[in-house]
Design an enzyme around this catalytic site. Structure first.
Site, PDB file in Angstrom:
ATOM      1  N   TYR A 150       0.559  -1.502   0.166  1.00  0.00           N
ATOM      2  CA  TYR A 150      -0.111   0.080  -0.475  1.00  0.00           C
ATOM      3  C   TYR A 150       1.277   1.359  -0.172  1.00  0.00           C
ATOM      4  CZ  TYR A 150      -4.268   3.110   1.221  1.00  0.00           C
ATOM      5  OH  TYR A 150      -4.646   3.911   1.391  1.00  0.00           O
ATOM      6  N   LYS A 154       1.003   3.977  -2.797  1.00  0.00           N
ATOM      7  CA  LYS A 154       0.806   5.566  -2.651  1.00  0.00           C
ATOM      8  C   LYS A 154       1.162   6.402  -2.741  1.00  0.00           C
ATOM      9  CE  LYS A 154      -3.458   4.884  -2.057  1.00  0.00           C
ATOM     10  NZ  LYS A 154      -5.110   5.264  -2.544  1.00  0.00           N
TER      11      LYS A 154
END
Length: 242
Positions: A150, A154
């Site tokens: 993640y 991001k």
């Protein structure tokens, strides 16, 4: 309130949480909102609530994304605003992280944003106007234990945002990112109570955020008033990362 009357706005991940809050805010500001979700039922539920139009799309599928943009243009018109909000988590420590957990998070959170940006670039360039807002995260700025996939996705969104800003700026198209902190959504619902308490203690705002905290920031960056802001990341985290 900023006026988006007759502007076509695409919001991915619009079925719930931050995405739904953003879609609702644009609808209240007069926009024609294309609500995109993984399932047609999810997309239609938000669309029905706000008077928008629902579209099912796996944003990691290039052909599906191209078909989505063609459908939105045919149904509503050329999009003025794209909000890349679709995202998933598959958290686990790196020693336990399976290849498919890495790949799927990168595919949806990063590749999906890339595919959507690429698909709207040509119609926005022809119109010589566009606003692209990519949802990143404070995890993309500082990392997170158990969130290597993640965090990488991001952080990649931030690099994507800056590159698109440089490529499309001469055509009156801006591209910016929002980095939310910990927001009350289904994604954060299962946070351990001790972690939640630590966030509330550490953040100067003294609480987790809400979708209503994120939407106004998105609308500002999508507005004509933000024409001279591009390639930037706006952190909306109640001061958590100070």
């Amino acid at each position: 309130m900023m006026d988006f009357s007759d502007q076509v706005v695409i919001v991915t991940g619009a079925s719930r949480g931050i995405g739904r809050g953003i879609a609702e805010a644009f609808a209240k500001a007069g926009a024609k909102v294309a609500c995109v979700a993984t399932t047609q039922a999810g997309a239609d539920q938000t669309a029905a609530a706000i008077g928008g139009r629902g579209y099912a799309c796996d944003v990691s599928d290039a052909a599906a994304v191209e078909a989505l943009i063609e459908a939105v243009i045919a149904d509503l018109g050329v999009p003025s605003v794209l909000v890349n909000n679709a995202g998933i988590t598959r958290d686990t420590l790196i020693l336990r992280m399976k290849d498919e957990d890495w790949d799927r998070v990168i595919d949806v959170n990063l590749k999906g944003a890339f595919l959507m940006c690429r698909a709207v670039a040509k119609p926005m360039m022809k119109a010589r106007y566009g606003r692209i807002i990519n949802l990143s995260s404070v995890i993309g700025l500082g990392g997170g234990a158990g969130q290597a996939n993640y965090a990488a996705a991001k952080a990649g969104v931030l690099g994507l945002t800056m590159s698109i800003a440089k490529e499309l700026g001469s055509r009156n198209i801006t591209c910016n990112a929002i980095a939310p902190g910990f927001i009350e959504t289904d994604m954060t619902h299962d946070l351990p109570e001790d972690f939640r308490a630590q966030v509330e203690k550490t953040a100067p705002a003294g609480r987790l955020g809400t979708a209503e905290d994120i939407a106004p920031a998105v609308l500002f960056l999508a507005s004509k008033e933000a024409a001279y802001i591009t390639g930037q990341t706006l952190v909306v985290d109640g001061g958590l990362t100070l």
